[in-house]
Design a protein around this motif. Sequence first.
Motif, PDB file in Angstrom:
ATOM      1  N   PHE A   1     -22.941  66.298  -6.922  1.00  0.00           N
ATOM      2  CA  PHE A   1     -23.923  65.994  -5.876  1.00  0.00           C
ATOM      3  C   PHE A   1     -24.556  64.629  -6.103  1.00  0.00           C
ATOM      4  O   PHE A   1     -24.860  63.901  -5.146  1.00  0.00           O
ATOM      5  N   LEU A   2     -24.777  64.298  -7.358  1.00  0.00           N
ATOM      6  CA  LEU A   2     -25.340  62.971  -7.652  1.00  0.00           C
ATOM      7  C   LEU A   2     -24.393  61.858  -7.225  1.00  0.00           C
ATOM      8  O   LEU A   2     -24.817  60.845  -6.639  1.00  0.00           O
ATOM      9  N   GLN A   3     -23.134  62.058  -7.500  1.00  0.00           N
ATOM     10  CA  GLN A   3     -22.144  61.052  -7.084  1.00  0.00           C
ATOM     11  C   GLN A   3     -22.054  60.946  -5.564  1.00  0.00           C
ATOM     12  O   GLN A   3     -21.946  59.847  -5.006  1.00  0.00           O
ATOM     13  N   GLN A   4     -22.143  62.145  -4.949  1.00  0.00           N
ATOM     14  CA  GLN A   4     -22.139  62.121  -3.486  1.00  0.00           C
ATOM     15  C   GLN A   4     -23.339  61.366  -2.950  1.00  0.00           C
ATOM     16  O   GLN A   4     -23.240  60.579  -2.012  1.00  0.00           O
ATOM     17  N   LEU A   5     -24.486  61.678  -3.582  1.00  0.00           N
ATOM     18  CA  LEU A   5     -25.712  60.995  -3.142  1.00  0.00           C
ATOM     19  C   LEU A   5     -25.600  59.492  -3.349  1.00  0.00           C
ATOM     20  O   LEU A   5     -25.978  58.697  -2.496  1.00  0.00           O
ATOM     21  N   ARG A   6     -25.080  59.148  -4.525  1.00  0.00           N
ATOM     22  CA  ARG A   6     -24.935  57.700  -4.802  1.00  0.00           C
ATOM     23  C   ARG A   6     -23.929  57.063  -3.835  1.00  0.00           C
ATOM     24  O   ARG A   6     -24.153  55.922  -3.369  1.00  0.00           O
ATOM     25  N   SER A   7     -22.834  57.747  -3.580  1.00  0.00           N
ATOM     26  CA  SER A   7     -21.858  57.196  -2.642  1.00  0.00           C
ATOM     27  C   SER A   7     -22.459  57.040  -1.251  1.00  0.00           C
ATOM     28  O   SER A   7     -22.225  56.028  -0.567  1.00  0.00           O
ATOM     29  N   GLN A   8     -23.258  58.098  -0.875  1.00  0.00           N
ATOM     30  CA  GLN A   8     -23.935  57.970   0.418  1.00  0.00           C
ATOM     31  C   GLN A   8     -24.898  56.788   0.428  1.00  0.00           C
ATOM     32  O   GLN A   8     -24.976  56.032   1.403  1.00  0.00           O
ATOM     33  N   GLN A   9     -25.643  56.654  -0.711  1.00  0.00           N
ATOM     34  CA  GLN A   9     -26.572  55.512  -0.788  1.00  0.00           C
ATOM     35  C   GLN A   9     -25.811  54.177  -0.755  1.00  0.00           C
ATOM     36  O   GLN A   9     -26.222  53.214  -0.108  1.00  0.00           O
ATOM     37  N   ASP A  10     -24.670  54.203  -1.518  1.00  0.00           N
ATOM     38  CA  ASP A  10     -23.871  52.954  -1.498  1.00  0.00           C
ATOM     39  C   ASP A  10     -23.326  52.661  -0.117  1.00  0.00           C
ATOM     40  O   ASP A  10     -23.303  51.496   0.329  1.00  0.00           O
ATOM     41  N   ASN A  11     -22.896  53.708   0.582  1.00  0.00           N
ATOM     42  CA  ASN A  11     -22.389  53.493   1.937  1.00  0.00           C
ATOM     43  C   ASN A  11     -23.478  52.965   2.852  1.00  0.00           C
ATOM     44  O   ASN A  11     -23.268  52.050   3.645  1.00  0.00           O
ATOM     45  N   LEU A  12     -24.690  53.591   2.689  1.00  0.00           N
ATOM     46  CA  LEU A  12     -25.818  53.114   3.504  1.00  0.00           C
ATOM     47  C   LEU A  12     -26.156  51.655   3.161  1.00  0.00           C
ATOM     48  O   LEU A  12     -26.385  50.818   4.036  1.00  0.00           O
ATOM     49  N   GLY A  13     -26.173  51.377   1.846  1.00  0.00           N
ATOM     50  CA  GLY A  13     -26.491  49.990   1.439  1.00  0.00           C
ATOM     51  C   GLY A  13     -25.407  49.019   1.892  1.00  0.00           C
ATOM     52  O   GLY A  13     -25.672  47.899   2.308  1.00  0.00           O
ATOM     53  N   GLY A  14     -24.131  49.424   1.812  1.00  0.00           N
ATOM     54  CA  GLY A  14     -23.039  48.540   2.281  1.00  0.00           C
ATOM     55  C   GLY A  14     -23.117  48.282   3.765  1.00  0.00           C
ATOM     56  O   GLY A  14     -22.888  47.162   4.226  1.00  0.00           O
ATOM     57  N   GLU A  15     -23.429  49.368   4.476  1.00  0.00           N
ATOM     58  CA  GLU A  15     -23.575  49.159   5.920  1.00  0.00           C
ATOM     59  C   GLU A  15     -24.719  48.204   6.219  1.00  0.00           C
ATOM     60  O   GLU A  15     -24.620  47.344   7.089  1.00  0.00           O
ATOM     61  N   VAL A  16     -25.828  48.394   5.473  1.00  0.00           N
ATOM     62  CA  VAL A  16     -26.973  47.472   5.694  1.00  0.00           C
ATOM     63  C   VAL A  16     -26.582  46.051   5.338  1.00  0.00           C
ATOM     64  O   VAL A  16     -26.861  45.093   6.061  1.00  0.00           O
ATOM     65  N   ASN A  17     -25.906  45.903   4.184  1.00  0.00           N
ATOM     66  CA  ASN A  17     -25.482  44.556   3.773  1.00  0.00           C
ATOM     67  C   ASN A  17     -24.477  43.972   4.758  1.00  0.00           C
ATOM     68  O   ASN A  17     -24.492  42.771   5.066  1.00  0.00           O
ATOM     69  N   LYS A  18     -23.569  44.813   5.260  1.00  0.00           N
ATOM     70  CA  LYS A  18     -22.610  44.354   6.234  1.00  0.00           C
ATOM     71  C   LYS A  18     -23.287  43.893   7.516  1.00  0.00           C
ATOM     72  O   LYS A  18     -22.954  42.860   8.091  1.00  0.00           O
ATOM     73  N   GLY A  19     -24.288  44.654   7.960  1.00  0.00           N
ATOM     74  CA  GLY A  19     -25.047  44.232   9.149  1.00  0.00           C
ATOM     75  C   GLY A  19     -25.769  42.919   8.907  1.00  0.00           C
ATOM     76  O   GLY A  19     -25.808  42.040   9.775  1.00  0.00           O
ATOM     77  N   ASP A  20     -26.342  42.798   7.682  1.00  0.00           N
ATOM     78  CA  ASP A  20     -27.014  41.525   7.357  1.00  0.00           C
ATOM     79  C   ASP A  20     -26.021  40.368   7.358  1.00  0.00           C
ATOM     80  O   ASP A  20     -26.315  39.271   7.850  1.00  0.00           O
ATOM     81  N   MET A  21     -24.852  40.626   6.774  1.00  0.00           N
ATOM     82  CA  MET A  21     -23.835  39.572   6.745  1.00  0.00           C
ATOM     83  C   MET A  21     -23.389  39.202   8.154  1.00  0.00           C
ATOM     84  O   MET A  21     -23.193  38.017   8.466  1.00  0.00           O
ATOM     85  N   GLN A  22     -23.244  40.221   8.983  1.00  0.00           N
ATOM     86  CA  GLN A  22     -22.878  39.929  10.362  1.00  0.00           C
ATOM     87  C   GLN A  22     -23.956  39.115  11.060  1.00  0.00           C
ATOM     88  O   GLN A  22     -23.672  38.176  11.809  1.00  0.00           O
ATOM     89  N   LEU A  23     -25.210  39.504  10.780  1.00  0.00           N
ATOM     90  CA  LEU A  23     -26.321  38.725  11.356  1.00  0.00           C
ATOM     91  C   LEU A  23     -26.295  37.288  10.856  1.00  0.00           C
ATOM     92  O   LEU A  23     -26.521  36.336  11.621  1.00  0.00           O
ATOM     93  N   ILE A  24     -26.022  37.123   9.550  1.00  0.00           N
ATOM     94  CA  ILE A  24     -25.980  35.767   8.979  1.00  0.00           C
ATOM     95  C   ILE A  24     -24.844  34.957   9.594  1.00  0.00           C
ATOM     96  O   ILE A  24     -25.006  33.776   9.959  1.00  0.00           O
ATOM     97  N   GLU A  25     -23.668  35.653   9.718  1.00  0.00           N
ATOM     98  CA  GLU A  25     -22.538  34.959  10.337  1.00  0.00           C
ATOM     99  C   GLU A  25     -22.821  34.596  11.787  1.00  0.00           C
ATOM    100  O   GLU A  25     -22.483  33.504  12.267  1.00  0.00           O
ATOM    101  N   LEU A  26     -23.470  35.553  12.486  1.00  0.00           N
ATOM    102  CA  LEU A  26     -23.836  35.250  13.872  1.00  0.00           C
ATOM    103  C   LEU A  26     -24.803  34.075  13.959  1.00  0.00           C
ATOM    104  O   LEU A  26     -24.680  33.203  14.833  1.00  0.00           O
ATOM    105  N   SER A  27     -25.755  34.032  13.029  1.00  0.00           N
ATOM    106  CA  SER A  27     -26.716  32.913  13.027  1.00  0.00           C
ATOM    107  C   SER A  27     -26.004  31.597  12.706  1.00  0.00           C
ATOM    108  O   SER A  27     -26.291  30.546  13.301  1.00  0.00           O
ATOM    109  N   LYS A  28     -25.031  31.682  11.771  1.00  0.00           N
ATOM    110  CA  LYS A  28     -24.274  30.466  11.457  1.00  0.00           C
ATOM    111  C   LYS A  28     -23.456  30.015  12.663  1.00  0.00           C
ATOM    112  O   LYS A  28     -23.399  28.815  12.978  1.00  0.00           O
ATOM    113  N   GLN A  29     -22.812  30.983  13.329  1.00  0.00           N
ATOM    114  CA  GLN A  29     -22.048  30.616  14.526  1.00  0.00           C
ATOM    115  C   GLN A  29     -22.940  30.030  15.603  1.00  0.00           C
ATOM    116  O   GLN A  29     -22.591  29.041  16.265  1.00  0.00           O
TER     117      GLN A  29
END
Length: 403
Positions: A45-73
């Motif tokens: 369950f801890l690994q699942q929780l961490r994976s879920q947290q990592d997925n949530l954090g990756g999605e957040v980071n991915k959205g931020d990166m997309q925002l940064i790329e959009l701002s650069k464009q």
Amino acid sequence: MAEVSEQQEQNVSENNKAHKSRSGLWFGIIMLLVILSVAGAGFYFLQQLRSQQDNLGGEVNKGDMQLIELSKQISGYQAQLAAIQSQLATVESDVAGKESHFSQTLEGFSKLHNEKLDSTRNELNTAITQVQRQLGKTRGDWLIADAEYLLSIANQRLYLMGDVNTTREALEAADQRLRESGDAGAFKVREQIAKDITAIRNVAVADIVGMYASIQSLQDQVDSLTLLLPYTGKTLTPPRQAPEPANKEDQTLLDSALGQLEGVVTLRHTEHPIKEILTPEEAQFIREQLRVKLEMVKIALVQQNERLYQSGLADAKKWTEQNFAKNAETGNFIGELDKFSAIKIRSHFPDISMSLKMLRDITKLRLEADKALAPAEKTKNEQTVTTPPAEPQKPVETAPAAQ
């Protein structure tokens, strides 16, 4: 029995102990398995929780990166838009400059075209005016124009070519044209032309043709002149007769010596020291050089170049004195050159341009003539008014003549 029982009891106790130890062992194993399963579940369950947290954090980071790329464009697009705007501004400035240049060029062409049109229009108007004047001229105007042309010809022939005879004839023809025109303003011009004709007749004209023929005869006399220095190939001079000696013996010896030397040696006396003996080519060169100098004098005579004429005669005289013997023929030759030097082939011509200037300003002369005639006409009119008309005379009756 007792020992057997004790042994049995010991065995039973030992079996009980062994059974208890085995049950505890299984219990411990079961508890251990339970703990391990719980721990594994918790870890899972801890690994699942961490994976879920990592997925949530990756999605957040991915959205931020997309925002940064959009701002650069967006910033890149803004930079491109700014560059395009600057290029558009440059193109607009170039277009404005070229348009102003084209407008200035077109304005210059139009101005030049207008100026050419104006000049052409003025030339046409002038030509039309001249044609109208030519058509409206009378015979007197044509005669005055002809006289002006003759006066200009007279000036050109006199000052450019020195032709006095043609100048005099042109002046006389111009005076004849003015006399035939009957114009009152041409009276002063005719007076000036008369003065010019008198001045032209007083000009001494050199006989160019006669002088040319005389110089040609001098060229023919060059071969008869004696050179100053001796040269090989010259004809032998006749020996001079020696004075008779006092003694006959001396005469005999002299005759014998002369007989031996006769035909071998020619004796000639000269007052100048002999520096060298000329070859026939050098002698011919000296004579040809004198001919060339006389030819230059003839050319200057035809061209009426006074300076070249005088310098050519002086050069020919100097060459003759330096290279030819001083005898009667050479003296006559130099005397002819001096006679030609005393003749001026181009005299000082008088100024005959005043009559041409007066004729070109004949309008002013006409006004002066009209002003001079106005008082005379006024006086004539007054005399006509004051003088009473004469009474008519009655016819005298005469008797018929007897038949």
